[in-house]
Design a protein around this motif. Sequence first.
Motif, PDB file in Angstrom:
ATOM      1  N   ALA A 309       0.790  -1.365  -0.168  1.00  0.00           N
ATOM      2  CA  ALA A 309      -0.410  -0.057   0.090  1.00  0.00           C
ATOM      3  C   ALA A 309       0.784   0.712  -0.029  1.00  0.00           C
ATOM      4  N   ILE A 310       2.130   1.169   0.334  1.00  0.00           N
ATOM      5  CA  ILE A 310       2.884   1.948   1.096  1.00  0.00           C
ATOM      6  C   ILE A 310       3.460   2.851  -0.753  1.00  0.00           C
ATOM      7  N   TYR A 312       2.527   1.298  -3.505  1.00  0.00           N
ATOM      8  CA  TYR A 312       1.623   2.599  -4.645  1.00  0.00           C
ATOM      9  C   TYR A 312       1.021   3.509  -4.239  1.00  0.00           C
ATOM     10  N   SER A 313       1.010   3.736  -2.951  1.00  0.00           N
ATOM     11  CA  SER A 313       0.955   5.865  -2.275  1.00  0.00           C
ATOM     12  C   SER A 313       1.825   6.086  -3.398  1.00  0.00           C
ATOM     13  N   PHE A 314       2.880   6.475  -2.605  1.00  0.00           N
ATOM     14  CA  PHE A 314       3.841   7.130  -3.515  1.00  0.00           C
ATOM     15  C   PHE A 314       4.183   6.958  -4.701  1.00  0.00           C
ATOM     16  N   LEU A 316       1.971   6.071  -6.908  1.00  0.00           N
ATOM     17  CA  LEU A 316       0.666   6.920  -7.463  1.00  0.00           C
ATOM     18  C   LEU A 316       0.990   8.554  -7.720  1.00  0.00           C
ATOM     19  N   LEU A 317       1.174   8.654  -7.071  1.00  0.00           N
ATOM     20  CA  LEU A 317       1.622  10.067  -6.089  1.00  0.00           C
ATOM     21  C   LEU A 317       2.588  10.419  -6.796  1.00  0.00           C
ATOM     22  N   ALA A 340       9.467   4.335  -4.641  1.00  0.00           N
ATOM     23  CA  ALA A 340       9.386   4.588  -4.002  1.00  0.00           C
ATOM     24  C   ALA A 340       9.394   3.049  -3.302  1.00  0.00           C
TER      25      ALA A 340
END
Length: 594
Positions: A309-310, A312-314, A316-317, A340
């Motif tokens: 999750a971390i 893919y979150s970074f 995506l950001l 990331a």
Amino acid sequence: MSRIHSYIALLVCITSGCAAEELIRQLLLESRSSLLLIRYDYCPESWLQELLVAPQVPIVLQSMHDATPPSKEFSRPMQLICLPSEDYEPLPALLGNLRGPKSIFYIAASAPTGNSSAKRVLKSLLRECYRQKILNVVALLAESADRVYYRYRPYPRFELEQRSLEQRPFFASPLRNMHGQPLIVVPDQKHPRTIVYTDWRTGQQVLAGSVGRFVRTLAWKLNATIQFPIEIKPGVVMHFNELESLIEQFQVDVAATVVQLIRPEQLPLSSFPFELSHICLMIPRAQQLPIKDIYLILANGQHLLIGLAIVYSFGLLLSLHWWLTGQAASLVDFLLNDVALRGLLGQSFGRSPRSSPYASWIYLMLAVLGLNLSSIHEAALGTVLTHPPKYFQPRSFADIQRAQLPLVIDAGSAEGDYGLGATKLRVLAMNSSDYNSHRDKMNMSHVYFASRLKWTLLSEQQKYFPREVFLYSLNACVRTLTYMVFQLPPNTWFLEPLTRLIMDVRDFGIFQHWVDMHFYDMAAAGLLSFSDPIQREPPRLKEALRLEDLQWIWVAYGALLLLATVVLALEILVKKVQQMLWFGSSHGGTFNSH
């Protein structure tokens, strides 16, 4: 004063002659009975009415065919049974129901031709009492009730006694001397209470354990010799249900075993409590986790999901930032963002010199988060490697059900005896020998019932192991206060001497000494194992890691390497296919132009 009056009344009775009712009053005084039960069918009405005029104790009149027991409110009843001078066919069945209370038999007057018939009935009566081991009896003949009474002596052989009225006590004394006659004993061999082994010095079988030593003391006190009715093989455990059939078949005097007092019908033939105990579960100790499994704990599914999750979150950001600022961005930058991923692992990553302030803030947050997560992971890894955790430790019935440990019970004991219906445990029944063998060898695959006395022995045995193997959980008890008693056969006259000896050995601390000798008795019989039941790992040299400790790391490395190889092969294959398709399309266009 009442004793003096009774002697005066007896003296008057002897000198001037008296009826049987006066002798019965003397017998009531001696026995201190609280109730007189009279079977009146063949009793003379004259002295029966005399007894009812001014009764010393409450009197109950019953027919010979009435099987209703006297009220339980009276603890010391005495029975008066009047019999005809001819043979009475239901006599054995009648005697079978007369256990416990002291009894007076009155044999009615014979025909005028003589009293030989009444004496024959008297001898037959007392011999039947001897066969059924009923000792507290006194017999009276109508012709001589004012002069003599009769009883019998069981040892060294059956002997009829004719005694004058001044000879006291009327009833035979409790059994004290068997004159070397055999005491028939059957041991159940449930360790550590009853142990049978062959002494290597004498070649004779030895009866040991707290119950075994008690039976030996009983035989010594009664001047008897212990005798087994069958061949006893050391180590073959018998349940009490098996002993009951042997008791009926061989007329066993004492079964060398104690049972739980849990039903009211056990009381008439149960001794004074020999042992007070509680019965709880002995549960295997939770063992230390192997170091190789520690990596699985730290890399569990929850942690992997959080890491993904971390990433893919970074990813995506950063991809959105690059796309909004006009930089090249693709789907791969989101799915496999190397910045990331390295930031999450706490590794360094490159930054473009033309990065905007917004990208710098994203890189800063990723760096701080990565350093924080990697520090926490390293601290947790160092802690569990230094002090490895243990598996879940069950302590209650619910914990055992959660751990899915099977409960082993003796097949001779019903599950209802322990109240296991509401626990929903997985129960495995074994015969008595296998059950005790598994428990004595401390097989850690199962859970067992154990009394406090049994656990005392096992806890001493565990002191010879590097670490304890089982624990005794007071949170999983089926009996918090259990009375362990001797259950005697229906035909016995050993209840009183056995109960008296139990109180003596408990008062003088001999019982506790026998309990302390359990470990010695088991060791002398060769029934104790001093080897550790767990195949423990050899001690590490300064806590150094070994190759097998990295098993899952090598497995993960191999799996990822295989995945990378497959991806590379797929990329090469896709590239070849694309080249072939492009080559085919280019040649087709050239042919058409010509």
